[in-house]
Write an enzyme that holds these catalytic residues in place. Structure first.
Site, PDB file in Angstrom:
ATOM      1  N   PRO A 235       0.846  -1.195   0.000  1.00 35.56           N
ATOM      2  CG  PRO A 235      -0.213  -1.217   2.055  1.00 35.56           C
ATOM      3  CD  PRO A 235       0.760  -1.956   1.235  1.00 35.56           C
ATOM      4  CG  ASP A 411       5.293  -1.406   2.004  1.00 39.12           C
ATOM      5  OD1 ASP A 411       4.125  -1.321   2.414  1.00 39.12           O
ATOM      6  OD2 ASP A 411       5.843  -2.485   1.700  1.00 39.12           O
ATOM      7  CG  HIS A 412       0.850   3.630   5.131  1.00 33.58           C
ATOM      8  ND1 HIS A 412       1.142   3.569   6.483  1.00 33.58           N
ATOM      9  CD2 HIS A 412       0.237   4.816   4.937  1.00 33.58           C
ATOM     10  CE1 HIS A 412       0.692   4.661   7.077  1.00 33.58           C
ATOM     11  NE2 HIS A 412       0.146   5.440   6.163  1.00 33.58           N
ATOM     12  NE  ARG A 413       3.384  -4.385   2.536  1.00 30.45           N
ATOM     13  CZ  ARG A 413       3.876  -5.259   1.680  1.00 30.45           C
ATOM     14  NH1 ARG A 413       3.330  -6.454   1.567  1.00 30.45           N
ATOM     15  NH2 ARG A 413       4.923  -4.963   0.945  1.00 30.45           N
ATOM     16  CB  VAL A 415       7.103   3.424   6.126  1.00 23.65           C
ATOM     17  CG1 VAL A 415       7.490   4.865   6.381  1.00 23.65           C
ATOM     18  CG2 VAL A 415       8.332   2.582   5.828  1.00 23.65           C
TER      19      VAL A 415
END
Lengths: 441, 359
Positions: A235, A411-413, A415
């Site tokens: 994401p 990468d919002h997983r 960060v």
């Protein structure tokens, strides 16, 4: 006697290969064992030797096309005394040696048999002692669904791979009307909708003449796969900052005259790279990867700095190994070499592997910014826009300053916005006042 | 080459000497070695071609390792038993295995291909390194039986990273097993370079287990022959195991499924190309006047003829009977297997092209 040579499975379990080069043309004589073409598979680029002696009749696959294993790629007129007559009357062939019509492909490997070549079954297949012989192919959950819905699997028309029955097949076999029985509601039981989609893809005969269709191969295909994999697994979140880089440009001017940097390529990208490396050192968790299989976050104590490059082969992202440990002259040298080999199209495969973070310098195309897509396996990518002179409030007055926009996708997983913002803000702060290169490192 | 590497024939085709070992040099012997190396290379090239034509599922090429294999193969005595890996075609030929039987295995029409007891050459093992343990156990058995033979087991540099190999070393050392560990270090474990496999030269591993380890120039057939002979003799006379590291190079791909251009550079290949095992022996034979152009032409022609014959025999190989899969489950048969066999035969008979009822 015309012999057909089919694409063999040159690796273990490969289903297709791309023809790179034909070494022969129709009319050329060939001998058993002679190399006739070069093909590329997912595993290797190899040369194919022909198993017949004779004259090439036809090449059935063009260069740069992908061919399924088991399909005929070349035909050979075998040299016998009556080669011509035999070709004319196919009934009377093979008196001296019955041609072994064996597929030159191996038992047990993934040859994709075209449906036409599937071993035909005799109609009266249901010998009483062999219940296994006529059992329809379906996975246990599908059998359960059929049982629940009261559908007899023997009357269902299979559409899955290798003739297996899918859930949709079972639902399609339901009598029309009371469709409410379906215990698994997510997909609509009426398979009418999909018929519109294929029609859309059919080229309009009027416009087809004004369209060119290019085969998707090589780096293009790899790029497409990597981008899809990245965009739909990680994401993405992207943040932007616009920054006054006038001081950085002044520093660059001085560096160009510095003896230590003599003969090296000194450009904005070099200092952006250095700034990002310092920002990573201050926020090391950005230099990480998501390991889906292990369900772990991999923190990396080294930075392999990728640089997106438009090369003759297409988009490549070679990386500078251990960039975090390099002095500025070393970084400049590595960058210079990376760009040069990329432009020459001689980037080594090793240089493309193991990147941890990437910079894409889209400013060279004159644009301000963009939302970059992560290089797969990395957690952050920095896009650098064009550096342009703009009106800017500097020390209380509007002055012409050199300004650029930075964009960071992450990468919002693994960060969060806070970490991503810090990295971007730190990078911008360094470019705004490059003294921080000293105070922060 | 590091100091201490045993070498008798350097890459320029000149004879050298070594303080601890001695080479047997005779014109006939050298010609025989050359012939066998040339045939193993030609046979191997034929197998690669056949794989590319779809006749074989896979083939691991021995190209570059002819000296190591033919040298070790010639050192074997009749009573010695070999546990090969999967690339040891040269040793197989020395043991009298028909190359067609090697090819049949990689065609997938047999699970073995030859009778190990008849050839004293075990079936190929594709699981990395596991044959080294089997070999050690077999050697311990030979010692208990008072057999006059010894065991030679082959494995690669990559296999030394397997626990099995270390376990085998230790068992062999503790039990003084009559075994020779013949490691062909071809520098690459598929795509993993040797320096990423080990911190110390492989032959030095033996020190820690308490038996001698020797590095030989694996591209020098004379060194491989002499040192393997010496090590086998040690084993037979009760002096225990020896590790031989034949330092060589895999000139081709790991297998036909591999593309080495993706992980190693041409300079390295060029370096080893200058160290070709056949070229240096040919230079020696010519320099001494022990063989002339006519001899080499004859060898090449013989190899070509046999390769063409091998190709023809392979293409004529019938597919096995599908029912064979039930043949060796139990030595004396079993009611359940009989039932399964009957059911499978009935299933096969439902196909339109089943034997005897094709249209």
């Amino acid at each position: 006697m015309v012999r057909e040579f089919t694409m063999p499975d040159v690796g273990e379990g490969l289903t297709e290969a791309e023809i790179l080069t034909w070494y022969v043309q129709p009319g050329d004589p060939v001998t058993d064992g002679q190399t006739v073409c070069e093909v590329e598979t997912a595993k290797a680029t190899v040369e194919l030797p022909i198993p017949y002696t004779g004259v090439v009749r036809e090449l059935l696959a063009a260069e740069r096309t992908t061919v399924e294993v088991g399909s005929v790629i070349i035909t050979i007129a075998e040299e016998t005394q009556e080669a011509q007559e035999e070709a004319a009357q196919p009934g009377g062939t093979g008196q001296e040696e019955a041609p072994p019509q064996r597929q030159p492909v191996l038992v047990g490997y993934g040859v994709s048999d075209a449906p036409a070549r599937r071993r035909p079954r005799t109609p009266a297949a249901s010998a009483p002692g062999t219940p296994g012989g006529t059992r329809p192919l379906a996975k246990p959950p599908v059998r359960k669904l059929a049982k629940d819905l009261g559908v007899d699997l023997r009357v269902v028309i299979p559409s899955g791979p290798h003739g297996t029955i899918t859930r949709d097949d079972v639902r399609a076999a339901l009598p029309p009307g009371p469709a409410g029985h379906d215990p698994a509601p997510p997909s609509p039981p009426v398979p009418a909708a999909p018929s519109a989609a294929p029609a859309d893809r059919l080229p309009d005969p009027g416009t087809a003449a004004r369209e060119t269709r290019l085969p998707v191969t090589g780096v293009r295909r790899a790029t497409a796969r990597a981008m899809v994999a990245s965009a739909f697994t990680a994401p993405h979140a992207t943040e932007f900052v616009t920054v006054d880089v006038t001081r950085t440009m002044k520093l660059l001017k001085r560096l160009k005259e510095d003896e230590e940097m003599a003969g090296l390529r000194v450009g904005p990208l070099l200092l952006v790279a250095k700034a990002l490396l310092v920002a990573i050192a201050r926020n090391p968790h950005i230099n990480a990867a998501w390991d889906e299989a292990a369900q772990q976050i991999v923190l990396k104590q080294y930075v392999n700095l990728g640089i997106a490059a438009a090369t003759p082969r297409g988009l490549l992202v070679p990386n500078i190994k251990d960039a975090h440990a390099k002095t500025l002259p070393e970084l400049a040298r590595a960058l210079d070499q990376l760009v040069r080999t990329a432009r020459e199209g001689t980037t080594a495969p090793a240089a493309l592997r193991g990147g941890t973070v990437t910079i894409t310098n889209i400013g060279v195309f004159g644009v301000d910014t963009g939302t970059p897509i992560l290089n797969p396996g990395e957690a952050a990518i920095l896009a650098v826009g064009a550096i342009k002179e703009r009106p800017w409030v500097h020390r209380g007055a509007v002055r012409p300053r050199q300004v650029t926009t930075l964009a960071l996708s992450f990468d919002h997983r693994l960060v969060d916005g806070e970490l991503g913002s810090k990295v971007l803000a730190d990078t911008a702060a360094i470019l705004e006042d490059p003294n921080r290169l000293i105070t922060w490192s | 080459m590091t100091t201490g590497t045993v070498q008798f024939l350097n890459h320029e085709g000149e004879l050298t000497s070594h303080p601890d070992h001695e080479a047997e040099i005779s014109p006939d012997g050298l010609r025989k070695l050359y012939h066998d190396m040339a045939w193993s290379r030609r046979m191997d090239a034929e197998a690669v071609t056949l794989q590319r034509q779809g006749e074989l599922g896979l083939w691991p090429s021995l190209l570059g390792q002819e000296a190591a294999q033919i040298g070790a193969g010639h050192a074997l005595g009749a009573a010695d038993y070999v546990f090969p890996s999967y690339r040891d075609h040269g040793i197989a030929l020395c043991r009298g295995v028909d190359p067609l039987d090697l090819l049949r295995m990689f065609r997938g029409v047999t699970n073995g291909g030859w009778d190990p007891a008849e050839k004293n050459f075990h079936l190929y093992t594709l699981v990395i390194g596991s044959q080294v343990l089997h070999a050690t156990g077999y050697a311990m058995g030979l010692a208990k039986d008072g057999s006059p033979g010894a065991v030679l087991t082959c494995f690669g540099d990559g296999a030394t990273s397997q626990g099995d190999v270390s376990e085998a070393f230790n068992f062999a050392a503790v039990y003084h097993a009559p075994i020779v560990f013949f490691c062909q270090n071809n520098q690459w474990a598929i795509s993993e370079a040797n320096e990423r496999q080990t911190r110390v030269p492989l032959h030095q591993r033996a020190d820690g287990f308490g038996f001698p380890g020797v590095r030989v120039d694996g591209n020098d057939v004379l060194a491989c022959l002499a040192v393997t002979k010496w090590a086998l003799e040690r084993a037979r006379s009760g002096e225990g195991p020896t590790l031989i590291e034949a330092f060589t190079y895999r000139m081709g791909a790991h297998t036909t499924s591999d593309d080495p251009l993706r992980y190693r550079d041409g300079e390295e290949v060029a370096y080893w190309n200058l160290r070709d095992p056949l070229a240096r022996l040919r230079t020696l034979l010519e320099a001494r006047g022990w063989a002339d152009g006519a001899y080499f032409d004859t060898v090449a022609a013989q190899c070509e003829e046999r390769a063409v014959d091998l190709r023809a025999r392979l293409r004529a190989t019938p597919d096995p009977d599908p029912g064979d899969i039930f043949a060796h489950v139990h030595a004396d048969g079993h009611a359940l297997v009989d039932e399964e066999r009957a059911r499978f035969a009935a299933y096969q008979a439902t196909f339109a092209d089943a034997a005897g009822r094709g249209e």
